[in-house]
Design a protein around this motif. Sequence first.
Motif, PDB file in Angstrom:
ATOM      1  N   GLU A   1       0.819  -1.210   0.000  1.00 59.16           N
ATOM      2  CA  GLU A   1       0.000   0.000   0.000  1.00 59.16           C
ATOM      3  C   GLU A   1       0.862   1.273   0.000  1.00 59.16           C
ATOM      4  O   GLU A   1       0.437   2.309  -0.511  1.00 59.16           O
ATOM      5  CB  GLU A   1      -1.005   0.029   1.155  1.00 59.16           C
ATOM      6  N   ASP A   2       2.059   1.192   0.556  1.00 57.02           N
ATOM      7  CA  ASP A   2       2.974   2.342   0.516  1.00 57.02           C
ATOM      8  C   ASP A   2       3.430   2.604  -0.913  1.00 57.02           C
ATOM      9  O   ASP A   2       3.476   3.745  -1.366  1.00 57.02           O
ATOM     10  CB  ASP A   2       4.212   2.090   1.382  1.00 57.02           C
ATOM     11  N   VAL A   3       3.775   1.541  -1.592  1.00 55.40           N
ATOM     12  CA  VAL A   3       4.347   1.639  -2.930  1.00 55.40           C
ATOM     13  C   VAL A   3       3.284   1.988  -3.970  1.00 55.40           C
ATOM     14  O   VAL A   3       3.545   2.726  -4.916  1.00 55.40           O
ATOM     15  CB  VAL A   3       5.065   0.325  -3.305  1.00 55.40           C
ATOM     16  N   GLU A   4       2.092   1.482  -3.793  1.00 54.61           N
ATOM     17  CA  GLU A   4       1.030   1.689  -4.775  1.00 54.61           C
ATOM     18  C   GLU A   4       0.285   3.003  -4.563  1.00 54.61           C
ATOM     19  O   GLU A   4      -0.440   3.447  -5.433  1.00 54.61           O
ATOM     20  CB  GLU A   4       0.052   0.515  -4.727  1.00 54.61           C
ATOM     21  N   GLY A   5       0.455   3.614  -3.432  1.00 57.49           N
ATOM     22  CA  GLY A   5      -0.286   4.827  -3.109  1.00 57.49           C
ATOM     23  C   GLY A   5       0.413   6.095  -3.566  1.00 57.49           C
ATOM     24  O   GLY A   5       1.472   6.070  -4.194  1.00 57.49           O
ATOM     25  N   PRO A   6      -0.174   7.209  -3.206  1.00 54.35           N
ATOM     26  CA  PRO A   6       0.351   8.512  -3.633  1.00 54.35           C
ATOM     27  C   PRO A   6       1.704   8.870  -3.013  1.00 54.35           C
ATOM     28  O   PRO A   6       2.379   9.775  -3.503  1.00 54.35           O
ATOM     29  CB  PRO A   6      -0.736   9.498  -3.189  1.00 54.35           C
ATOM     30  N   ALA A   7       2.096   8.161  -1.976  1.00 49.42           N
ATOM     31  CA  ALA A   7       3.385   8.454  -1.337  1.00 49.42           C
ATOM     32  C   ALA A   7       4.557   8.208  -2.273  1.00 49.42           C
ATOM     33  O   ALA A   7       5.647   8.714  -2.054  1.00 49.42           O
ATOM     34  CB  ALA A   7       3.541   7.618  -0.068  1.00 49.42           C
TER      35      ALA A   7
ATOM     36  N   LEU B   1       6.981   9.962   3.406  1.00 52.53           N
ATOM     37  CA  LEU B   1       6.757   8.550   3.723  1.00 52.53           C
ATOM     38  C   LEU B   1       7.861   8.034   4.645  1.00 52.53           C
ATOM     39  O   LEU B   1       7.590   7.372   5.651  1.00 52.53           O
ATOM     40  CB  LEU B   1       6.706   7.720   2.436  1.00 52.53           C
ATOM     41  N   VAL B   2       9.106   8.339   4.320  1.00 51.71           N
ATOM     42  CA  VAL B   2      10.237   7.904   5.151  1.00 51.71           C
ATOM     43  C   VAL B   2      10.124   8.495   6.551  1.00 51.71           C
ATOM     44  O   VAL B   2      10.260   7.786   7.551  1.00 51.71           O
ATOM     45  CB  VAL B   2      11.589   8.291   4.507  1.00 51.71           C
TER      46      VAL B   2
END
Length: 90
Positions: A62-68, A78-79
Amino acid sequence: MNSNDDVLGRIRAFVFDHFPIAHRRKVSCESALRAGGIVDPLGVFEIVEYLENEFDISLHDEDVEGPAFETLTSLAELVRTKKKHAQRPQ
């Protein structure tokens, strides 16, 4: 340089070192990385590996696929969020 600038600067340096098109297109901190064609799907995996190793964080789908994962600024945020959550007592 404060730690927020340091995170962004380190991510920016990585992207510029590993994705030469970032130089040619004069990518800014708000440029669209995926939608702008700066980073392809394989490049996303390179960035994930870098962020996890460099900042000692774990990223999820979800981190990789999202707007982040859209801009250098959003990657830095994000980091910072992941590191802040990791520092909280469990």
